[in-house]
Write a protein that holds these residues in place. Structure first.
Motif, short mmCIF file in Angstrom:
data_model
loop_
_atom_site.label_atom_id
_atom_site.label_comp_id
_atom_site.label_asym_id
_atom_site.label_seq_id
_atom_site.Cartn_x
_atom_site.Cartn_y
_atom_site.Cartn_z
N PHE A 122 35.11 27.39 61.14
CA PHE A 122 33.71 27.48 61.70
C PHE A 122 33.72 28.96 62.23
CE2 PHE A 122 33.52 23.04 60.98
CZ PHE A 122 32.07 22.44 61.62
N PHE A 123 35.02 29.83 62.05
CA PHE A 123 34.96 30.69 63.28
C PHE A 123 34.80 31.96 61.88
CE2 PHE A 123 36.74 32.81 67.72
CZ PHE A 123 35.63 34.03 67.44
N HIS A 124 35.97 31.43 61.33
CA HIS A 124 36.01 32.45 59.69
C HIS A 124 34.59 32.37 59.19
CE1 HIS A 124 39.37 34.28 60.02
NE2 HIS A 124 40.86 33.42 61.01
N ALA A 125 34.10 30.95 58.99
CA ALA A 125 32.32 31.68 58.43
C ALA A 125 31.95 31.85 59.05
CB ALA A 125 32.42 29.85 58.08
N GLU A 126 31.45 31.90 60.18
CA GLU A 126 30.43 32.65 60.78
C GLU A 126 30.89 33.49 61.10
OE1 GLU A 126 27.49 32.40 64.00
OE2 GLU A 126 28.26 30.74 62.76
N ILE A 127 31.94 34.05 60.83
CA ILE A 127 31.83 35.72 60.99
C ILE A 127 31.35 35.78 58.75
CG2 ILE A 127 33.67 38.21 61.17
CD1 ILE A 127 35.30 36.24 62.46
N ALA A 128 31.54 35.61 58.35
CA ALA A 128 31.02 35.91 56.83
C ALA A 128 29.73 35.98 56.79
CB ALA A 128 31.75 34.77 55.77
N THR A 129 29.26 34.69 57.68
CA THR A 129 27.88 34.55 57.65
C THR A 129 27.50 35.82 58.40
OG1 THR A 129 27.82 32.05 58.03
CG2 THR A 129 26.17 33.19 58.07
N GLU A 130 27.61 36.08 59.08
CA GLU A 130 26.70 37.38 59.92
C GLU A 130 26.93 38.56 58.80
OE1 GLU A 130 28.49 36.27 64.48
OE2 GLU A 130 29.10 38.02 63.28
N ARG A 131 27.58 38.21 58.03
CA ARG A 131 28.36 39.76 57.24
C ARG A 131 27.17 39.65 56.24
NH1 ARG A 131 32.82 39.94 54.72
NH2 ARG A 131 33.65 37.98 55.43
N GLY A 132 26.55 38.45 55.81
CA GLY A 132 25.72 38.16 54.63
C GLY A 132 27.23 37.44 53.01
N ALA A 133 28.24 37.32 53.76
CA ALA A 133 29.02 37.11 51.84
C ALA A 133 29.04 35.69 51.72
CB ALA A 133 30.63 37.14 52.92
N PHE A 134 29.65 34.84 52.95
CA PHE A 134 29.01 33.25 52.29
C PHE A 134 28.75 32.73 53.30
CE2 PHE A 134 34.13 34.59 53.19
CZ PHE A 134 34.27 33.46 54.35
N THR A 135 28.55 30.93 53.53
CA THR A 135 28.16 30.37 55.06
C THR A 135 29.21 29.32 54.97
OG1 THR A 135 26.52 29.24 53.42
CG2 THR A 135 25.43 31.04 54.38
N LEU A 136 29.60 28.40 55.80
CA LEU A 136 30.12 27.15 55.96
C LEU A 136 29.66 26.25 55.15
CD1 LEU A 136 32.36 25.72 57.91
CD2 LEU A 136 30.18 24.42 58.90
N ALA A 137 28.51 25.82 54.51
CA ALA A 137 28.04 24.81 53.22
C ALA A 137 28.64 25.90 52.48
CB ALA A 137 26.65 25.23 53.51
N ASP A 138 28.97 26.88 51.60
CA ASP A 138 29.65 27.75 50.74
C ASP A 138 30.65 26.95 50.70
OD1 ASP A 138 27.24 29.13 49.90
OD2 ASP A 138 27.71 30.58 51.06
N VAL A 139 31.37 27.35 52.02
CA VAL A 139 32.82 26.54 52.02
C VAL A 139 34.06 25.22 51.74
CG1 VAL A 139 35.14 26.47 53.63
CG2 VAL A 139 33.41 28.38 54.07
N ALA A 140 32.65 24.17 52.17
CA ALA A 140 32.84 22.86 52.01
C ALA A 140 32.52 22.51 50.62
CB ALA A 140 31.67 22.32 53.41
N GLY A 141 31.31 23.24 50.40
CA GLY A 141 30.96 22.29 48.23
C GLY A 141 32.00 23.35 47.43
N HIS A 142 32.45 24.31 47.92
CA HIS A 142 33.53 25.15 47.38
C HIS A 142 35.07 23.79 46.96
CE1 HIS A 142 36.95 27.20 45.46
NE2 HIS A 142 35.92 28.32 44.71
N VAL A 143 34.98 23.22 47.61
CA VAL A 143 36.09 22.99 47.67
C VAL A 143 36.08 21.80 47.64
CG1 VAL A 143 35.96 22.16 50.66
CG2 VAL A 143 38.84 21.57 49.33
N ALA A 144 35.02 20.77 48.17
CA ALA A 144 34.73 19.49 47.18
C ALA A 144 34.25 19.42 45.49
CB ALA A 144 32.65 19.26 47.66
N ASP A 145 33.43 20.82 45.32
CA ASP A 145 33.31 20.88 43.70
C ASP A 145 35.17 20.91 43.17
OD1 ASP A 145 30.37 20.79 44.47
OD2 ASP A 145 30.82 22.71 43.99
#
Length: 211
Positions: free
Chosen positions: A74-97
């Motif tokens: 969650f920490f890394h995803a939050e930092i990435a979201t602030e950078r406009g790189a990716f979101t927590l949803a992107d992380v979860a969706g990617h691994v599910a796919d």
């Protein structure tokens, strides 16, 4: 009339954790200054503590340590979201796919392969367009973990490299490795570096065999 649907407890708690992480990034000076790089030591430490909890067989400890590891995601995803790189949803969706794509015998009606792990590794190689079975093994792995990964990849991809397959127990394995470390120490040999060199040689043998 029907009442409201029951709240999904898992989803609710994950959303709560995401909200807490967002708040801490804004209001806590320490959390706000962290970066992907500064969190590395904590990620490694939390992973080790999960391993310890599993080995101890403590469910209570596992709940705590898995939570600490989840926080890192969650920490890394939050930092990435602030950078406009990716979101927590992107992380979860990617691994599910990825899981769905690598389990066609579950989701696409294909026949169950005889070698499930080998099927996984071959699909992974194709997805990542790797030239060799031993490409993509993380450099930060310990020498022993890297050796195990290299051997696993070579066998999963059926690369024509000779590997000893004489049966051995876990107790015998541990004792043999410890004995080799002791002999290496007595001979002023760095066992970690020796294993790394041997693994690099094995990986080159695999690449040559694949050509």
């Amino acid at each position: 009339m029907t009442g409201p649907e029951p709240v999904d407890e898992t989803g609710a708690q994950l959303r709560r954790l995401a909200d807490v992480m967002h708040t801490l990034r804004v209001q806590c000076p320490w959390d706000a200054e962290q970066t992907h790089e500064s969190l590395m030591t904590y990620l490694i430490e939390e992973t080790a503590e999960v391993v310890e909890a599993v080995e101890n067989g403590s469910d209570e400890q596992m709940v705590e340590e898995l939570g600490d590891l989840l926080l890192q995601v969650f920490f890394h995803a939050e930092i990435a979201t602030e950078r406009g790189a990716f979101t927590l949803a992107d992380v979860a969706g990617h691994v599910a796919d990825k899981l769905i794509a690598r389990h066609p015998y579950v989701y696409a009606g294909q026949t169950m392969p005889e070698d499930v792990w080998g099927s996984w590794e071959r699909r992974k190689k194709a997805e990542k367009r790797r030239e060799s079975a031993v490409d993509g093994i993380p450099d930060p792995l310990s020498s022993l973990a890297r050796a195990n990964k290299a051997v696993t990849r070579i066998r999963s991809h059926e690369v024509d490299v000779p590997l000893d397959d004489a049966p051995i127990t876990a107790q015998e394995t541990g004792a043999a490795i410890l004995a080799l470390v002791a002999r290496a120490h007595a001979s002023h040999v760095d066992p970690d570096q020796a294993v790394r060199q041997a693994v690099r040689s094995l990986e080159e043998q695999a690449r040559s065999a694949e050509q």
